[in-house]
Design an enzyme around this catalytic site. Structure first.
Site, PDB file in Angstrom:
ATOM      1  N   GLY A 298       0.808  -1.215   0.000  1.00 35.06           N
ATOM      2  CA  GLY A 298       0.000   0.000   0.000  1.00 35.06           C
ATOM      3  C   GLY A 298       0.839   1.262   0.000  1.00 35.06           C
ATOM      4  CB  SER A 299       0.088   4.612   1.415  1.00 38.60           C
ATOM      5  OG  SER A 299      -1.149   4.759   0.753  1.00 38.60           O
ATOM      6  CB  VAL A 300       4.603   1.309   3.035  1.00 40.10           C
ATOM      7  CG1 VAL A 300       6.112   1.109   3.177  1.00 40.10           C
ATOM      8  CG2 VAL A 300       3.952   1.314   4.410  1.00 40.10           C
ATOM      9  CG  PHE A 301       5.649   0.214  -2.726  1.00 43.36           C
ATOM     10  CD1 PHE A 301       5.988  -0.672  -1.713  1.00 43.36           C
ATOM     11  CD2 PHE A 301       6.057  -0.077  -4.015  1.00 43.36           C
ATOM     12  CE1 PHE A 301       6.729  -1.812  -1.979  1.00 43.36           C
ATOM     13  CE2 PHE A 301       6.797  -1.207  -4.298  1.00 43.36           C
ATOM     14  CZ  PHE A 301       7.137  -2.084  -3.282  1.00 43.36           C
ATOM     15  CE  LYS A 302      -0.021   6.796  -1.788  1.00 43.77           C
ATOM     16  NZ  LYS A 302      -1.205   7.253  -1.037  1.00 43.77           N
TER      17      LYS A 302
END
Length: 573
Positions: A298-302
């Site tokens: 999820g948004s950790v990849f941002k």
């Protein structure tokens, strides 16, 4: 006395003397004969004794030089497989050998099978009486295991039964004092003390099993193996992730703490887990979700998307992107959550509010080729290298298309292990150097020799700023611990159920670092499919981030991190 009488008397004496002399002369041959006979008997006896002793000596020589002589129906005892003690970084015992015995039978010597079965099942009620009877009834069998690894009490009880066909063999049993605490790190051994998983299996792969097979390894010859694990911190992490399962009603949970400058794993836990002292009792807990399970983060990849955009110079911290309206790609609509402002957002705002639209527009500018190259250099598209045998390779699209590139930018389309995500995150915090994780002690100098620079130091400084910003003013506030300045990025990834993204079930994670004024450690915690959380919400900020808070608040003192209650340390770029 007359002369005649005198003569007569004298004549008689002479006769007597002559007769006595004759008798004396006749005894000399007899004496010589007796002496000869005695000597003959002595020589015969001596010869007999010499012959007997020669035969005995010859037999002993023969037996000593004989090959493959079978002196018993019982097969030779197996080589005792000693293993080295495993210690934590401060010498606390994590795994050790204890001496035990195993019970066997010689069925061909069993006198009363029914009585033997009855007596043994009285001591071991869980023994299969029917199978035991079949073993003991086979009169052609000379050996059969009945029970492995008995306790001293059990052995004493069996001895008291007085069963002639039952015996014992010395063996070694592996014992883990901490039970489940570090189960997935240590792994476990089989009944013959051979490593099956975890660091136990790793030690065998390094040649220990070959040495044990030769019988050249004794308990005194093995030096203890010291791991990088801090047992105190490991206890904290295990407690927190175990508690999270019940508190947030999740399917599984896990966490890891890494030293960002050495790559050392200070603690790692995954639940459900198992007790390595009795691993077969918890088969469902064998899977180590931290290193051997993959999920979309999820948004950790941002974090990685923004890092590569900044590092290439394609995007600057002062740049902004329009997030006012959703994006449409190939029939799919990309939109933001309700709490994300519908307007033009700066890079810090995209990170803080976790804007999918802003991240997608940014990645569109960076390009798919650069994105793939950077993710590869971060170690997010290949199998993680470490000592732990249970490591799963990440998954990615077979063919990258524009839509894949956009969705991967905000954490959908690539599934990685939580462990390798934490390792990549550490590289963005420690100055830009990717260091392979290790479960053994390692100095910063040793780590530097194996490290690879993946981003510039300037980029690392900017990511630190974004972590701290989000920790103080964004979705990471629930992870902050007063005095320890925790920063990081949340990730709430919808789960794929039967090929469709669910709007109710999610994989929640939080990638954190602390203390942000001088980062030393990275912490990643996850919980899979939580049904509730703080404020009755099941997002990462209400589940995974509080887990990190609990871990750091309890573990920081053990990690020699001193709290700083000074002014706000956040600086702007």
């Amino acid at each position: 006395m007359s002369i005649l009488s005198f003569l007569a008397a004298r004549s008689g004496r002479l006769v007597t003397l002559k007769l006595g002399g004759a008798r004396q002369r006749r005894t000399l041959p007899e004496q010589r004969q007796k002496s000869k006979l005695a000597r003959t008997r002595i020589i015969t006896l001596f010869g007999t004794l010499v012959t007997v002793y020669c035969v005995i000596f010859g037999k002993l020589v023969y037996l000593g030089m004989a090959q493959d002589m079978t002196t018993s129906s019982i097969p030779p005892a197996p080589v005792v497989a000693f293993r080295p003690d495993i210690l934590d970084r401060y010498g606390q015992v994590l795994a050790t050998d204890v001496h035990t015995v195993s019970m066997f039978a010689e069925p061909n010597r069993a006198v009363n099978v029914d009585e033997t079965v009855e007596k043994l099942t009285s001591v071991f009620p869980d023994l299969d009486a029917k199978a035991l009877y079949q073993k003991l009834s086979d009169k052609h069998s000379h050996f059969a295991w009945l029970r492995r690894e008995l306790t001293p009490k059990q052995q004493s009880q069996v001895l008291a039964l007085g069963l002639p066909a039952v015996g014992f063999r010395p063996e070694v049993k592996r014992f883990y004092p901490g039970g489940r605490t570090a189960a997935h790190i240590l792994g476990y051994v089989d009944i013959d003390n051979h490593g099956v998983s975890g660091m136990e299996k790793y030690l065998d792969q390094q040649g220990l099993s070959d040495l044990m097979a030769t019988g050249m390894v004794g308990s005194d010859a093995l030096k203890p193996v010291r791991l990088s694990i801090d047992l105190r911190v490991q206890n904290v992490v295990h407690d927190v992730v175990t508690d999270a399962i019940g508190r947030y009603q999740g399917q599984s949970a896990g966490a890891v703490i890494l030293d960002i400058h050495t790559g050392e794993v200070l603690a790692m836990a995954s639940v459900p887990d198992f007790d390595p002292n009795d691993p077969k009792a918890d088969v469902k807990g064998w899977l180590n979700r931290m290193s051997n399970g993959t999920d979309e983060m999820g948004s950790v990849f941002k974090t990685f998307s923004i890092a590569m955009a900044l590092d290439t110079g394609t995007v600057k911290m002062s740049d902004s992107f329009d997030a006012a309206t959703p994006l449409r790609y190939g029939g799919f609509t990309i939109h933001d959550d309700r709490d994300v402002p519908r307007r033009v957002l700066s890079i810090p705002e995209i990170f803080r509010y976790s804007s999918n639209v802003g991240t997608a527009r940014m990645m569109d500018k960076v390009g798919m080729t650069i994105q793939k190259n950077y993710l590869t250099s971060f170690g997010l598209l290949s199998k993680m290298q470490t000592e732990l045998p249970e490591v799963k390779a990440p998954s990615q699209p077979r063919v990258w298309k524009k839509l894949n590139s956009i969705t991967i930018a905000f954490g959908h389309g690539v599934a990685t292990t939580p462990m390798q995500t934490a390792v990549a995150g550490a590289a963005l915090i420690n100055g830009g150097e990717l260091i392979e994780p290790t479960f053994f002690p390692r100095t910063p100098d040793e780590a530097e020799k194996t490290g690879t620079v993946v981003v510039q130091k300037k980029t690392s400084d900017e990511i630190r700023y974004l972590f701290q910003l989000n920790g103080e003013h964004g979705t990471g506030r629930t992870a902050d611990v007063p005095g320890f300045h925790v920063g990081g990025k949340t990730g709430t990834a919808n789960k794929v159920i039967h090929g469709v993204y669910s709007h109710k079930l999610s994989f929640n994670s939080f990638l954190a670092a602390f203390p942000m004024q001088d980062p030393k450690y990275v912490v990643l915690a996850f919980i899979d499919q939580p049904l509730t959380g703080l404020n009755h919400l099941n997002l990462a900020t209400e589940t995974a981030a509080p887990m990190v808070h609990d871990i750091i608040s309890r573990a920081a003192p053990f990690l020699n991190v001193e709290p700083d209650f000074g002014a706000n340390l956040l600086t702007s770029f």
